[in-house]
Structures are given as structure tokens and as C-alpha cells.
Design a protein around this motif. Structure first.
Motif, mmCIF file in Angstrom:
data_model
loop_
_atom_site.group_PDB
_atom_site.id
_atom_site.type_symbol
_atom_site.label_atom_id
_atom_site.label_comp_id
_atom_site.label_asym_id
_atom_site.label_seq_id
_atom_site.Cartn_x
_atom_site.Cartn_y
_atom_site.Cartn_z
ATOM 1 N N ALA A 17 12.756 0.132 24.123
ATOM 2 C CA ALA A 17 14.030 -0.461 23.705
ATOM 3 C C ALA A 17 14.194 -1.866 24.265
ATOM 4 O O ALA A 17 14.796 -2.731 23.639
ATOM 5 C CB ALA A 17 15.187 0.423 24.150
ATOM 6 N N MET A 18 13.648 -2.122 25.439
ATOM 7 C CA MET A 18 13.735 -3.434 26.071
ATOM 8 C C MET A 18 12.547 -4.317 25.686
ATOM 9 O O MET A 18 12.692 -5.504 25.455
ATOM 10 C CB MET A 18 13.783 -3.256 27.593
ATOM 11 N N ALA A 19 11.370 -3.734 25.587
ATOM 12 C CA ALA A 19 10.152 -4.524 25.410
ATOM 13 C C ALA A 19 10.095 -5.240 24.065
ATOM 14 O O ALA A 19 9.689 -6.394 24.001
ATOM 15 C CB ALA A 19 8.923 -3.635 25.575
ATOM 16 N N HIS A 20 10.486 -4.594 22.996
ATOM 17 C CA HIS A 20 10.390 -5.234 21.686
ATOM 18 C C HIS A 20 11.253 -6.490 21.599
ATOM 19 O O HIS A 20 10.750 -7.558 21.262
ATOM 20 C CB HIS A 20 10.737 -4.249 20.566
ATOM 21 N N PRO A 21 12.552 -6.408 21.927
ATOM 22 C CA PRO A 21 13.337 -7.647 21.834
ATOM 23 C C PRO A 21 12.923 -8.687 22.862
ATOM 24 O O PRO A 21 12.924 -9.878 22.573
ATOM 25 C CB PRO A 21 14.783 -7.193 22.046
ATOM 26 N N ALA A 22 12.549 -8.254 24.056
ATOM 27 C CA ALA A 22 12.149 -9.218 25.080
ATOM 28 C C ALA A 22 10.836 -9.901 24.698
ATOM 29 O O ALA A 22 10.675 -11.101 24.906
ATOM 30 C CB ALA A 22 12.023 -8.543 26.436
ATOM 31 N N THR B 265 19.205 -27.556 23.418
ATOM 32 C CA THR B 265 20.088 -26.690 22.643
ATOM 33 C C THR B 265 19.256 -25.788 21.749
ATOM 34 O O THR B 265 18.304 -26.239 21.116
ATOM 35 C CB THR B 265 21.059 -27.525 21.786
ATOM 36 N N VAL B 266 19.634 -24.511 21.709
ATOM 37 C CA VAL B 266 18.928 -23.511 20.915
ATOM 38 C C VAL B 266 19.921 -22.858 19.975
ATOM 39 O O VAL B 266 21.054 -22.576 20.359
ATOM 40 C CB VAL B 266 18.322 -22.423 21.844
ATOM 41 N N LEU B 267 19.495 -22.597 18.737
ATOM 42 C CA LEU B 267 20.301 -21.823 17.797
ATOM 43 C C LEU B 267 19.683 -20.441 17.664
ATOM 44 O O LEU B 267 18.510 -20.310 17.324
ATOM 45 C CB LEU B 267 20.335 -22.489 16.428
ATOM 46 N N VAL B 268 20.481 -19.421 17.958
ATOM 47 C CA VAL B 268 20.045 -18.038 17.773
ATOM 48 C C VAL B 268 20.799 -17.485 16.572
ATOM 49 O O VAL B 268 22.021 -17.362 16.608
ATOM 50 C CB VAL B 268 20.322 -17.177 19.026
ATOM 51 N N ALA B 269 20.076 -17.180 15.517
ATOM 52 C CA ALA B 269 20.692 -16.567 14.337
ATOM 53 C C ALA B 269 20.732 -15.062 14.561
ATOM 54 O O ALA B 269 19.715 -14.440 14.830
ATOM 55 C CB ALA B 269 19.884 -16.896 13.093
ATOM 56 N N GLY B 270 21.927 -14.489 14.495
ATOM 57 C CA GLY B 270 22.048 -13.040 14.689
ATOM 58 C C GLY B 270 22.082 -12.644 16.147
ATOM 59 O O GLY B 270 21.394 -11.724 16.568
ATOM 60 N N GLY B 271 22.897 -13.322 16.923
ATOM 61 C CA GLY B 271 22.971 -13.035 18.358
ATOM 62 C C GLY B 271 23.536 -11.676 18.702
ATOM 63 O O GLY B 271 23.378 -11.201 19.818
ATOM 64 N N GLY B 272 24.182 -11.007 17.759
ATOM 65 C CA GLY B 272 24.756 -9.696 18.032
ATOM 66 C C GLY B 272 23.745 -8.573 18.022
ATOM 67 O O GLY B 272 24.038 -7.466 18.450
ATOM 68 N N GLY B 273 22.539 -8.831 17.558
ATOM 69 C CA GLY B 273 21.502 -7.797 17.501
ATOM 70 C C GLY B 273 20.734 -7.685 18.810
ATOM 71 O O GLY B 273 20.926 -8.474 19.746
ATOM 72 N N ASN B 274 19.847 -6.720 18.862
ATOM 73 C CA ASN B 274 19.066 -6.453 20.066
ATOM 74 C C ASN B 274 18.158 -7.628 20.425
ATOM 75 O O ASN B 274 18.140 -8.093 21.563
ATOM 76 C CB ASN B 274 18.256 -5.171 19.848
ATOM 77 N N VAL B 275 17.413 -8.129 19.445
ATOM 78 C CA VAL B 275 16.506 -9.255 19.705
ATOM 79 C C VAL B 275 17.306 -10.526 19.974
ATOM 80 O O VAL B 275 17.019 -11.267 20.916
ATOM 81 C CB VAL B 275 15.526 -9.455 18.531
ATOM 82 N N PRO C 156 0.839 -1.201 0.000
ATOM 83 C CA PRO C 156 0.000 0.000 0.000
ATOM 84 C C PRO C 156 0.876 1.254 0.000
ATOM 85 O O PRO C 156 1.884 1.310 0.690
ATOM 86 C CB PRO C 156 -0.786 -0.120 1.313
ATOM 87 N N LEU C 157 0.490 2.209 -0.825
ATOM 88 C CA LEU C 157 1.227 3.479 -0.867
ATOM 89 C C LEU C 157 0.306 4.601 -0.434
ATOM 90 O O LEU C 157 -0.867 4.592 -0.776
ATOM 91 C CB LEU C 157 1.769 3.724 -2.274
ATOM 92 N N PRO C 158 0.761 5.553 0.326
ATOM 93 C CA PRO C 158 2.130 5.608 0.853
ATOM 94 C C PRO C 158 2.344 4.526 1.909
ATOM 95 O O PRO C 158 1.406 4.109 2.578
ATOM 96 C CB PRO C 158 2.227 6.999 1.469
ATOM 97 N N LEU C 159 3.589 4.091 2.034
ATOM 98 C CA LEU C 159 3.952 3.041 2.980
ATOM 99 C C LEU C 159 4.705 3.652 4.152
ATOM 100 O O LEU C 159 5.675 4.375 3.965
ATOM 101 C CB LEU C 159 4.833 1.993 2.300
ATOM 102 N N VAL C 160 4.265 3.364 5.359
ATOM 103 C CA VAL C 160 4.939 3.827 6.570
ATOM 104 C C VAL C 160 5.622 2.621 7.200
ATOM 105 O O VAL C 160 4.978 1.612 7.472
ATOM 106 C CB VAL C 160 3.953 4.470 7.572
ATOM 107 N N LEU C 161 6.938 2.701 7.422
ATOM 108 C CA LEU C 161 7.715 1.601 7.981
ATOM 109 C C LEU C 161 7.768 1.682 9.504
ATOM 110 O O LEU C 161 7.425 2.695 10.094
ATOM 111 C CB LEU C 161 9.135 1.649 7.429
ATOM 112 N N GLY C 162 8.268 0.632 10.131
ATOM 113 C CA GLY C 162 8.514 0.631 11.576
ATOM 114 C C GLY C 162 7.542 -0.234 12.342
ATOM 115 O O GLY C 162 6.340 -0.138 12.150
ATOM 116 N N ARG C 163 8.076 -1.073 13.231
ATOM 117 C CA ARG C 163 7.235 -1.971 14.032
ATOM 118 C C ARG C 163 6.916 -1.412 15.403
ATOM 119 O O ARG C 163 5.809 -1.487 15.872
ATOM 120 C CB ARG C 163 7.953 -3.313 14.202
ATOM 121 N N GLY C 164 7.935 -0.904 16.104
ATOM 122 C CA GLY C 164 7.737 -0.511 17.493
ATOM 123 C C GLY C 164 7.589 0.987 17.672
ATOM 124 O O GLY C 164 8.089 1.779 16.873
ATOM 125 N N LEU C 165 6.895 1.358 18.722
ATOM 126 C CA LEU C 165 6.752 2.766 19.050
ATOM 127 C C LEU C 165 6.533 2.928 20.545
ATOM 128 O O LEU C 165 6.113 2.000 21.238
ATOM 129 C CB LEU C 165 5.582 3.411 18.296
#
Length: 134
Positions: free
Chosen positions: A70-75, A91-101, A5-14
Motif C-alpha cells: 500500500a505504501m510502496a506503489h505510490p512512493a 514549483t511542482v504541479l501534482v494532478a490528482g493530489g487526493g489520490g494515494n500516489v 491480449p485476451l484473456p486480459l488480467v488487470l492490476g499493477r501492484g501485488l
């Protein structure tokens, strides 16, 4: 190609002040949401955003609204540890462990007693190990 849909507004958290009393939310109160910008909903990167009442969460009194979002979205994302019924020793595999989530997921899985294998950039390996990655 999917239609966008246009216009498109990005962003998940607020995190924002509620504009008007509605569905138990009081005008002027701080609230947060992490579920915009997908499933046909416009995103949060706007001056004003419409949030479904069931996806709007109140910021506790005295809490820093920016710290909460900042804490709530990744948690909240990493909370899948509970829904997945993770058991100690698994055992768990986390892809992208360096990011916030990914970092939040490492901490939660380690706290649950799981062995955590993580992918990350070389620069993030120390941080991931410090959070509990094997």
C-alpha cells in the motif's frame, strides 16, 4: 484501437508469497511488485502471477506485507522527485493530489522544499494542504 491480449488480467501492484525458489527469491517469502499490467504483461489480479525477477522486491522481515504494498506503489511512483532532481524552491504541479500516489508525491515534494500546487476534488483540499500542498 490497440490490440489487447485476451484473456486480459488487470492490476499493477501485488504482494504475495513466492511460489518457487528462483533468481534469489525463496519459496514462501513475501514479495511485492508494482509493474505488472502494462507493456504486454498480464496484471496482478489473479490467483497466480508471473513476475520478472528484476521487478520482484522482497518484503523486509517483520513488515506487514499489505502495508508495504500500500505504501510502496505510490512512493515508488512519487520517487520521480529524486530522478527529476527537484531542488528546494522549485514549483511542482501534482494532478490528482487526493489520490494515494498524488498524496505521496505531495509529501515527497514538500519534504524536498518545493512549492507544491495540487489539483484535487473540493473534498480533498484539506487533506492535500495537510500533506504539504500550497
Amino acid at each position: 484501437m490497440p490490440k489487447v491480449p485476451l484473456p486480459l488480467v488487470l492490476g499493477r501492484g501485488l504482494v504475495a508469497r513466492v511460489a518457487a525458489d528462483a533468481h534469489g527469491s525463496r519459496a514462501g517469502a513475501w514479495a511485492w511488485c508494482n509493474s505488472l499490467g502494462y507493456a504486454g504483461r498480464q496484471g496482478a489480479a489473479a490467483e497466480r502471477a508471473v513476475v520478472p525477477a528484476g521487478q520482484l522486491y522482497h518484503v523486509p522481515g517483520g513488515a506487514d506485507p499489505l502495508a508495504v504494498v500500500a505504501m510502496a506503489h505510490p512512493a515508488a511512483t512519487a520517487y520521480l522527485v529524486t530522478f527529476g532532481r527537484l531542488l528546494p524552491g522549485e514549483t511542482v504541479l501534482v494532478a490528482g493530489g487526493g489520490g494515494n500516489v498524488g498524496g505521496a508525491l505531495i509529501e515527497l515534494t514538500a519534504a524536498a522544499g518545493a512549492r507544491n500546487l495540487t489539483t484535487a476534488a473540493a473534498a480533498d483540499v484539506g487533506r492535500c494542504r495537510g500533506l504539504g500542498a500550497a
